[in-house]
Design a protein around this motif. Structure first.
Motif, short mmCIF file in Angstrom:
data_model
loop_
_atom_site.label_atom_id
_atom_site.label_comp_id
_atom_site.label_asym_id
_atom_site.label_seq_id
_atom_site.Cartn_x
_atom_site.Cartn_y
_atom_site.Cartn_z
N THR A 1 1.57 113.50 -7.58
CA THR A 1 1.01 112.65 -8.64
C THR A 1 0.35 111.38 -8.10
N ASN A 2 0.20 111.27 -6.79
CA ASN A 2 -0.45 110.09 -6.23
C ASN A 2 -1.93 110.01 -6.63
N CYS A 3 -2.52 111.17 -6.85
CA CYS A 3 -3.89 111.24 -7.36
C CYS A 3 -3.95 112.43 -8.31
N LEU A 4 -4.43 112.20 -9.52
CA LEU A 4 -4.46 113.26 -10.54
C LEU A 4 -5.84 113.88 -10.68
N ARG A 5 -6.73 113.55 -9.74
CA ARG A 5 -8.10 114.07 -9.80
C ARG A 5 -8.43 114.77 -8.49
N GLN A 6 -8.76 116.04 -8.59
CA GLN A 6 -9.10 116.82 -7.40
C GLN A 6 -10.36 117.64 -7.63
N ALA A 7 -11.10 117.83 -6.54
CA ALA A 7 -12.24 118.74 -6.53
C ALA A 7 -12.10 119.62 -5.29
N TYR A 8 -12.38 120.91 -5.46
CA TYR A 8 -12.17 121.87 -4.38
C TYR A 8 -13.47 122.61 -4.08
#
Length: 293
Positions: free
Chosen positions: A220-227
Motif C-alpha cells: 500500500t505504499n503506492c496505490l498506482r501502478q502501470a505495467y
C-alpha cells in the motif's frame, strides 16, 4: 565515494523519477529511460544494483543501494521546495518509480519494507546525539519519499516476474552469453533456488517467491501502478503480470494500467516501440496529475 546513481534535475519538475535498472544494466542503458522522463520535464535519479546483490539476495547491500537512491530523490524534492517562492508546487511534486525487470523490483520491495518500518517505528533505543540526528534525517527522508510516492506512481517495465523455472534459467543464461558457461550456470542456479524453496517448505515458511509476490499484491505504499509487458518475453511471463494487475484492481489499487507490446523481448520495449513507449509513460504521468487535482 562514487555514487551508484546518476542524477539530472529540473528547477520545476513535474515529477522526480527514481529509475531502477534491470540486472546487468549499465549506466548507458538506464540513461535511455531517464532521457524519456527528461523529455517530459521530470528530474531523474537512475541506477542499478549489482548482479551479486540481486542474485544472492543480499538485503543489507540492497537496502544501502535503495536508501542512497531514495535520499537523492528527497534531495531533489527539497531543492524544488527551496526554489519555489510560494511553495505550492513544491508540496505537490510527486515521486515516480520506473522499475525495470526483477532487478528493479527487488529494490522496490526493499524500499517498501523500509517505508513501512519507518512508519511503524516507536520507542527507539537510547543513542548518541549524532546517531539520533542521522536517524532523524533518514526518517524524515523516508517520510518525504513515502508521502510523495503516494502522489506519484510505479511504472513496471518487463516486471514483476514470477519465479518460474524457465524464467529463472533464462535470466541467468541471458547474463552469460557463452553457452558453455551460461547453460551450466543457469542450471545450477535453478537447482539452488529449488533447494531454498524445499528448505522453506520443510520449515513451514513461505518461499522467497511467495513472500515477493504477496508483497506486490498487497503493498500500500503506492496505490498506482502501470505495467508494460510482452508475451514474447522469455524471462517474465505476461500472464503473471496480468494476474497481478487484476489482483491490484480488485484489491488495494487506486489506478492500474496495462500496456502490452507485440514482438518485443525482455526489457526491449523502449528500443522496439519507442513512440508507443514514450506515449504510454506520458499518458500515465497525465493520469497521475489528474488524480492529484
Amino acid at each position: 565515494m562514487t555514487s551508484s546513481f546518476v542524477t539530472q534535475a529540473f528547477q520545476r519538475p513535474r515529477a522526480v523519477v527514481l529509475v531502477l535498472g534491470f540486472a546487468g544494466a549499465k549506466p548507458k542503458h538506464v540513461a535511455k529511460y531517464a532521457n524519456v522522463y527528461h523529455s517530459l520535464n521530470c528530474s531523474t535519479v537512475a541506477g542499478t544494483a549489482t548482479n551479486r546483490d540481486i542474485f544472492t539476495g543480499n538485503t543489507v547491500n540492497q537496502d544501502a543501494f535503495a536508501l542512497e537512491g531514495l535520499k537523492l530523490v528527497t534531495k531533489l524534492l527539497k531543492e524544488v521546495a527551496e526554489a519555489d517562492d510560494d511553495n505550492n508546487q513544491a508540496n505537490k511534486t510527486p515521486v515516480v518509480m520506473h522499475i525495470l525487470s526483477n532487478g528493479g523490483t527487488f529494490i522496490t520491495n526493499r524500499i517498501g519494507i523500509m517505508l513501512e518500518a519507518n512508519d511503524n517505528s516507536v520507542n527507539k533505543k537510547e543513542e548518541t546525539t549524532e546517531e539520533q540526528d542521522n536517524d532523524t534525517e533518514t526518517s524524515q527522508d523516508l517520510r518525504l519519499f513515502g508521502d510523495r510516492l503516494k502522489l506519484g506512481c510505479q511504472i513496471f517495465d518487463s516486471a514483476p516476474g514470477f519465479f518460474t523455472t524457465s524464467g529463472t534459467f533464462n535470466v541467468i543464461r541471458s547474463l552469460v552469453p557463452n553457452k558453455i558457461i551460461g547453460y551450466p550456470a543457469a542450471a545450477m542456479y535453478v537447482v539452488f533456488t529449488h533447494v531454498l524453496n524445499l528448505s522453506s517448505y520443510l520449515m513451514g515458511q513461505p518461499t522467497h517467491n511467495e513472500e515477493f509476490w504477496s508483497r506486490l499484491q498487497t503493498d500500500t505504499n503506492c496505490l498506482r501502478q502501470a505495467y508494460m509487458y510482452s508475451n514474447d518475453d522469455e524471462i517474465v511471463e505476461g500472464k503473471y503480470i496480468e494476474e497481478l494487475a487484476n489482483d491490484r484492481k480488485a484489491g488495494v489499487g487506486e489506478y492500474v494500467a496495462l500496456k502490452h507490446f507485440e514482438n518485443s523481448a525482455h526489457v526491449q520495449h523502449l528500443r522496439k516501440h519507442e513512440e508507443e513507449y514514450v506515449s504510454f509513460v506520458k499518458t500515465t504521468l497525465e493520469e497521475v496529475e489528474k488524480l492529484n487535482r
